[in-house]
Design an enzyme around this catalytic site. Structure first.
Site, PDB file in Angstrom:
ATOM      1  N   SER A  13      55.855  21.746 -15.541  1.00 38.47           N
ATOM      2  CA  SER A  13      55.892  22.577 -14.387  1.00 38.47           C
ATOM      3  C   SER A  13      54.529  21.938 -13.279  1.00 38.47           C
ATOM      4  CB  SER A  13      55.566  24.302 -14.590  1.00 38.47           C
ATOM      5  OG  SER A  13      54.249  24.504 -14.503  1.00 38.47           O
ATOM      6  N   HIS A 110      43.614  24.053 -12.952  1.00 39.40           N
ATOM      7  CA  HIS A 110      42.888  25.056 -14.188  1.00 39.40           C
ATOM      8  C   HIS A 110      43.451  26.436 -13.796  1.00 39.40           C
ATOM      9  CE1 HIS A 110      40.140  26.885 -17.027  1.00 39.40           C
ATOM     10  NE2 HIS A 110      39.520  28.104 -16.285  1.00 39.40           N
ATOM     11  N   GLU A 143      32.117  15.636 -17.501  1.00 35.10           N
ATOM     12  CA  GLU A 143      31.684  15.845 -18.410  1.00 35.10           C
ATOM     13  C   GLU A 143      31.619  17.060 -18.983  1.00 35.10           C
ATOM     14  OE1 GLU A 143      28.177  13.364 -19.415  1.00 35.10           O
ATOM     15  OE2 GLU A 143      28.117  14.097 -20.948  1.00 35.10           O
ATOM     16  N   ASP A 146      35.675  22.154 -17.102  1.00 38.34           N
ATOM     17  CA  ASP A 146      36.037  22.997 -16.180  1.00 38.34           C
ATOM     18  C   ASP A 146      34.647  22.910 -15.560  1.00 38.34           C
ATOM     19  OD1 ASP A 146      38.991  22.843 -17.388  1.00 38.34           O
ATOM     20  OD2 ASP A 146      38.378  24.897 -18.348  1.00 38.34           O
TER      21      ASP A 146
HETATM   22  C1  GAR Z   1      48.994  24.985 -16.912  1.00 38.25           C
HETATM   23  O1  GAR Z   1      49.308  26.710 -16.281  1.00 38.25           O
HETATM   24  C2  GAR Z   1      47.760  25.107 -16.314  1.00 38.25           C
HETATM   25  O2  GAR Z   1      46.682  25.266 -15.205  1.00 38.25           O
HETATM   26  C3  GAR Z   1      46.668  25.500 -17.669  1.00 38.25           C
HETATM   27  O3  GAR Z   1      48.028  25.228 -18.484  1.00 38.25           O
HETATM   28  C4  GAR Z   1      49.031  25.527 -17.959  1.00 38.25           C
HETATM   29  C5  GAR Z   1      50.529  24.063 -18.144  1.00 38.25           C
HETATM   30  O4  GAR Z   1      51.533  24.343 -17.241  1.00 38.25           O
HETATM   31  N1  GAR Z   1      45.572  24.343 -18.242  1.00 38.25           N
HETATM   32  C6  GAR Z   1      44.593  23.949 -18.582  1.00 38.25           C
HETATM   33  O5  GAR Z   1      44.827  25.549 -18.978  1.00 38.25           O
HETATM   34  C7  GAR Z   1      44.185  23.546 -18.588  1.00 38.25           C
HETATM   35  N2  GAR Z   1      42.741  23.295 -19.938  1.00 38.25           N
HETATM   36  P1  GAR Z   1      52.243  23.017 -17.023  1.00 38.25           P
HETATM   37  O6  GAR Z   1      52.455  22.362 -18.707  1.00 38.25           O
HETATM   38  O7  GAR Z   1      53.949  23.517 -16.782  1.00 38.25           O
HETATM   39  O8  GAR Z   1      51.751  22.452 -16.139  1.00 38.25           O
END
Ligand code: GAR
Length: 203
Positions: A13, A110, A143, A146
């Site tokens: 998304s 994130h 590296e 987050d």
């Molecule tokens: C999102 O909420 C993103 O912020 C998170 O995964 C989801 C992906 O949703 N990312 C992380 O947790 C990175 N460690 P999406 O595939 O619908 O964009």
């Protein structure tokens, strides 16, 4: 327009939000590649439907050899002419090989207000901690997980009867607004100062 590649592992998304933003002729990026480590990621199919170049580089084919997987990703990014990379739900930790190769040119979104709640299960942890504001962060990838310089953040309220899913949905709406905003900001600022120009959106 700067050629930008998107890396994803799932739903896509945030990738959709970036792709939609890049349709605007005034947006400073064009999406030159959507790449996934999961061949069956819905986000990859979405990008195909949008008529964009896609690649699947399945990490399972590389066994434990993370370096070989990342070399293949790097080659695909170079081949596509990417000048910057947006991680959009890319759920594999990167080694210093890829983070160094793309230092200062790789962004991540994130789902928390960093430095709070790095890692996984951010919405559950925000509820457990009792914070009243939660949100999302776009940052440069370094590296450390987050940990890179913050480019933009959006905040949402945590409401009394929130479940993790309700909170996640509220944050996700802001992710979709923030990521294109932060990418635009990043590409149109002097890269040397971009990391200092964080935007806070309170929704
Ligand atoms: C999102 O909420 C993103 O912020 C998170 O995964 C989801 C992906 O949703 N990312 C992380 O947790 C990175 N460690 P999406 O595939 O619908 O964009």
């Amino acid at each position: 327009k700067t050629p930008v590649a998107i890396l994803l592992s799932g739903r896509g998304s945030n990738a959709t939000a970036l792709i939609d933003a890049a349709r605007d002729p005034a947006f400073p990026a064009r999406i030159c590649l959507v790449l996934s480590n999961k061949p069956d990621a819905p986000g990859l199919e979405m990008a195909r439907q949008a008529g964009l170049p896609t690649r699947a580089i399945d990490h399972r084919l590389f066994g434990k050899d993370r370096a070989a997987h990342e070399h293949a990703i790097h080659a695909a990014l170079e081949e596509a002419g990417a000048k910057a990379v947006c991680l959009a739900g890319y759920m594999r930790l990167l080694t210093p090989y890829l983070t160094n190769a793309w230092a200062g040119r790789m962004l991540n979104i994130h789902p928390s207000i960093l430095p709070s709640f790095p890692g996984l299960h951010t919405h559950e942890r925000a509820l457990e901690a009792g914070v009243r504001l939660h949100g999302c962060t776009v940052h440069l990838v370094t590296e450390g997980m987050d940990e890179g310089p913050i480019l933009g953040q959006a905040a949402v309220p945590v409401l009394p009867d929130d479940t993790a899913d309700m909170l996640a949905a509220r944050v996700l709406r802001q992710e979709h607004a923030l990521y294109p905003l932060a990418l635009r900001h990043f590409l149109t600022q002097n890269p040397a100062t971009a990391a200092n120009s964080a935007a806070l959106v309170v929704a």
